[in-house]
Design an enzyme around this catalytic site. Structure first.
Site, PDB file in Angstrom:
ATOM      1  N   ASP B 312       0.844  -1.203   0.000  1.00 46.78           N
ATOM      2  CA  ASP B 312       0.000   0.000   0.000  1.00 46.78           C
ATOM      3  C   ASP B 312       0.880   1.254   0.000  1.00 46.78           C
ATOM      4  O   ASP B 312       0.628   2.221   0.723  1.00 46.78           O
ATOM      5  CB  ASP B 312      -0.982   0.022   1.178  1.00 46.78           C
ATOM      6  CG  ASP B 312      -2.042   1.122   1.019  1.00 46.78           C
ATOM      7  OD1 ASP B 312      -2.143   1.694  -0.082  1.00 46.78           O
ATOM      8  OD2 ASP B 312      -2.742   1.406   2.006  1.00 46.78           O
ATOM      9  N   HIS B 316       3.090  10.693  -0.346  1.00 49.40           N
ATOM     10  CA  HIS B 316       2.561  12.055  -0.298  1.00 49.40           C
ATOM     11  C   HIS B 316       3.744  13.006  -0.240  1.00 49.40           C
ATOM     12  O   HIS B 316       4.844  12.617   0.142  1.00 49.40           O
ATOM     13  CB  HIS B 316       1.679  12.252   0.944  1.00 49.40           C
ATOM     14  CG  HIS B 316       0.416  11.468   0.914  1.00 49.40           C
ATOM     15  ND1 HIS B 316      -0.622  11.768   0.056  1.00 49.40           N
ATOM     16  CD2 HIS B 316       0.022  10.381   1.609  1.00 49.40           C
ATOM     17  CE1 HIS B 316      -1.605  10.898   0.242  1.00 49.40           C
ATOM     18  NE2 HIS B 316      -1.240  10.039   1.172  1.00 49.40           N
TER      19      HIS B 316
HETATM   20 ZN   LIG Z   1      -6.782   1.563   0.342  1.00 49.28          ZN
END
Ligand SMILES: [Zn+2]
Lengths: 336, 431
Positions: B312, B316
């Site tokens: 995952d 950012h």
């Molecule tokens: Zn997700």
């Protein structure tokens, strides 16, 4: 007063990091500042030349006035920055706001924010000492300290007392700081409120959990009512004020279960008829106005202690001062 | 070397769970394909030799849950920086989520991502298309168009498919293309304003909580719908013990369901939010859960219920993460920490053996998405990862090839690291 212990922390971010002697040092120092309020000229030169910024991202008339008054009585140069006037509304980041404030070289910054952890994040970046004046539902250390001072002055001790804290536990920073402080000083705490206002793991807070007001009040020496802002929650936590008051509102009749010499406290502002009935709020057991006076003394103590840590040099506290109080402009202007 | 030439990987410990291989072998590659795996292979004339003595040779690792951020958020990551990050972390293939701008809900965006991937041949890129148009959760996106352009699965990841009827239609329709529907399982209504796991630590810190039930009710609903429709269901970044229990239960009933977990959900609990002092590198969705959840997920990793591990990877910009906890976006990077974390904390810690780890990082993810790869059987494309099991590393976000640097594992000392990858038998050289 504990003469051997010296304050060493740059910041006061919460009760969590403090140990009992540190808490007692603050309370003892606050006792010595209470005397200043008795003087005709309510001002000492302790923080003369020190810059203090009150940075409030959330409206708070009470806490901010209390800090402002404490700063004035200590002769600090203080400045208020509130969210509406700060550049934050224009999209400036919190960190930019903080570093801009740091550029003004304040000695101390008082921070109130609606989200937990903001004072902690800023304290890491700022040279100035940071005092947490309430961060979301996390901590409100000066409130817990003024509550402790109030209890100590009324009961002569904190150790062994049985304290009940009642209301919206989940959303209260007051309860989180108070439980920790009271546990550290040896009191026994019960929290109570509607199940829909209890945090997921209420037991982790370190208090006995009750869902019944009468049970929670039984034999208590101290009862603290929390401010319940039903209208603030978008999601309905209890159906109505009427039902809330029936379940958890403190009335004279229900208070009879507590100890004969119980004291009733409230961090303010009160919602009469929601969490507390007027006959209790104004009754003989109430020490709510004392809390306000003690709040100024506690904040003076914290400002003083932190400034000694920040500079390394120890300015003189009110209780130790031989000098004449400085008669300045900000003496008493009735901010409380 | 050109694809036509031969390469001999000599003397490595070959671990290929797809064939039950774990031993010292030579691997011969010709025309980009694995030809033979034997104890001793004579190098054919002109073959290039890779000395793998002391290294582990595995089928290329595949991360089926990452965010490449392109198009639209190139300041966070690009296809180019993302695949280099993947290669640096030991991955030969990644599957990227659709929450770009515009959303990958059409053939043209899918093709754009694949074109960018062709320009940056450091790891294979498998786009995942959106389930719904604009990820708005209302109308089905053109799943068939995207599938024919190369999308391998469909998900509104970043957002859950909240509508039960839309999810049911997605299960029905996706079967025409034999692709799984991947769910970021979260009932947003239960999440409310939550920013961390609802439990002991949200209680102490006064932060709004995301209850485990937000994931559980979604997984339960989806499993029921998958059972009714016969759809292929994959649960992304599973974080609760109860959701895992539900997958186990429905799989036993014959439902076509798979699940992945992320390294951070195996190695950290919600206590990290407090231990790290509200640091935003502990903020992701799903949130770091309670100890009991972590233990249940590890049990699922050990017993085979968990099909694969995916990072995952959600980069950012530093400025976005360097704010107060409540304001920070959810997500951390993972491509360059996954392999070392899992080698150190699962394999060297004795929780699983190396073969199971390779299953979770290569064979498993290939099977879940129906990708080629995940095996070194003769005839298969020679995508390969080389591991140095005992090399010590310290996680240093400053050295990441990803544009993202937010990770709770900064400074961790770990034993074991990926030292190289090959695509179709050609060693990947990072730019
Ligand atoms: Zn997700």
């Amino acid at each position: 007063m504990n003469e051997t212990l010296r304050w060493t922390r740059k910041d006061l971010l919460g009760i969590a990091p403090l140990d009992a002697p540190e808490i007692e040092l603050i309370l003892d120092t606050a006792e010595s500042f209470l005397e200043v309020a008795e003087r005709p000229i309510k001002k000492v030169p302790t923080l003369r030349g020190k810059g203090v910024i009150n940075l409030f991202f959330e409206p708070s008339t009470r806490t901010r006035s209390s800090f402002e008054l404490a700063e004035k009585r200590l002769s600090a140069d203080s400045m208020n920055v509130s969210a509406s006037t700060s550049a934050l509304v224009k999209g400036e980041s919190l960190l930019d706001t903080a570093t801009n404030l740091q550029a003004m070289s304040p000695d101390l910054i008082i921070i109130r924010h609606q989200h937990p952890g903001v004072p902690h994040m800023l304290a890491k970046r700022l040279e100035a000492g940071v005092i947490n004046a309430g961060d979301g539902a996390h901590e409100h250390p000066t409130q817990a300290l003024l509550d402790a001072l109030t209890i100590r002055r009324n009961k002569g001790r904190i150790k062994g007392l049985r304290v009940a804290i009642i209301g919206d536990i989940e959303h209260s920073r007051v309860v989180r700081s108070n439980i920790q402080l009271l546990n550290k000083l040896g009191a026994e705490v019960t929290i109570a409120g509607p199940r829909s206002m209890m945090p997921a793991a209420a037991h982790a807070l370190g208090a006995t959990v009750s869902y019944d007001l009468d049970e929670a009040l039984e034999g208590r020496d101290v009862v603290m009512m929390l401010r319940t802002q039903l209208e603030r929650h978008k999601r309905s936590l209890v159906p109505s004020v009427r039902e809330y008051f029936k379940l958890f509102g403190l009335t004279h009749a229900r208070l009879a279960r507590a100890a004969d010499d119980v004291i009733v406290m409230h961090p303010g502002p009160m919602n009469r008829g929601t969490e507390i009935a007027s006959d209790v709020a104004d009754g003989p057991a109430s020490v709510i106005l004392e809390q306000v006076a003690n709040g100024v003394a506690v904040r003076m103590a914290v400002l003083y202690l932190l400034s000694t840590a920040a500079t390394g040099a120890a300015p003189t506290a009110a209780g130790q001062s031989d000098k004449e109080p400085h008669a300045g402009d900000g003496a008493h202007r009735g901010e409380s | 070397m050109s694809e036509g030439a031969a390469r001999l990987i000599r003397g490595g410990r070959v671990v290929d769970p797809s064939q039950g291989i774990d031993g010292t072998f030579d691997v011969l590659i010709e025309d980009g394909k694995v030809v033979r795996i034997e104890e001793r292979i004579e190098a054919p004339d002109g073959a290039e030799i890779t000395d793998a003595e002391g290294l582990v040779v595995t089928p290329g690792l595949i991360d089926i849950h990452i965010h490449l951020r392109e198009p639209g958020f190139e300041y966070k990551e690009t296809v180019g920086t993302g695949v280099v990050s993947a290669a640096a972390g030991g991955f030969t293939a990644v599957a990227c989520m659709a929450n770009t701008a515009p959303v990958n809900d059409s053939r043209s965006v899918t093709e754009h991502i694949l074109l960018e991937a062709d320009r940056h041949p450091y790891a294979r890129v498998y786009p995942i298309g959106a389930v719904s148009k604009g990820m708005a959760g209302e109308e089905l996106a053109e799943i068939g168009e995207m599938a024919s352009a190369g999308a391998v699965a469909f998900s509104d990841d970043g957002l859950p498919v909240m509508s039960s009827s839309l999810m049911r239609r997605a299960f029905q329709y996706a079967q025409h293309y034999d692709v799984p529907v991947i769910q970021h399982a979260e009932d947003l209504d239960l999440t409310g304003p939550g920013v961390m796991h609802e439990g002991e630590w949200s209680t102490r810190l006064g932060l709004p909580g995301i209850p485990g039930a937000a994931e559980d009710v979604m997984v339960a609903r989806d499993l029921l719908l998958a059972e009714d429709t016969g759809g292929r269901y994959h649960v992304a970044h599973m974080s609760t013990g109860r959701a895992l229990e539900l997958v186990r239960l429905f799989r036993a009933r014959g439902v076509n369901a798979t699940c992945e977990v992320s390294p951070h959900h195996l190695l950290l609990t919600d206590q990290a939010v407090s231990d790290y002092g509200f640091a935003t590198c502990t903020k992701m969705k799903p949130p770091l859960r309670a100890k009991a959840d972590v233990e249940a997920l590890i049990a699922g990793v050990v017993d085979g219920t968990v099909d694969c591990i995916a990072s995952d990877h959600a980069p950012h910009h530093h400025d976005e993460k360097d704010v107060q906890f409540s304001a920070a976006p959810f997500g951390i990077v993972g491509l360059e920490t996954t392999v070392s974390l899992l080698l150190d904390r699962l394999v060297h810690a004795g929780i699983i053996d190396l073969s199971r780890l390779i299953e979770l990082l290569s064979t498993g993810p290939a099977r879940v998405l129906g990708l080629e790869g995940g095996t070194l059987t003769p005839g298969s494309t020679a995508d390969i990862t080389l591991l140095a099991l005992d090399r010590e590393v310290t996680v240093d976000p400053g050295s990441f090839r990803s544009k993202g640097t937010s990770t709770p594992f900064s400074g961790w000392n770990l034993r074991g690291v990926a030292v190289g990858t090959m695509l179709a038998g050609v060693p990947v050289r990072l730019p």
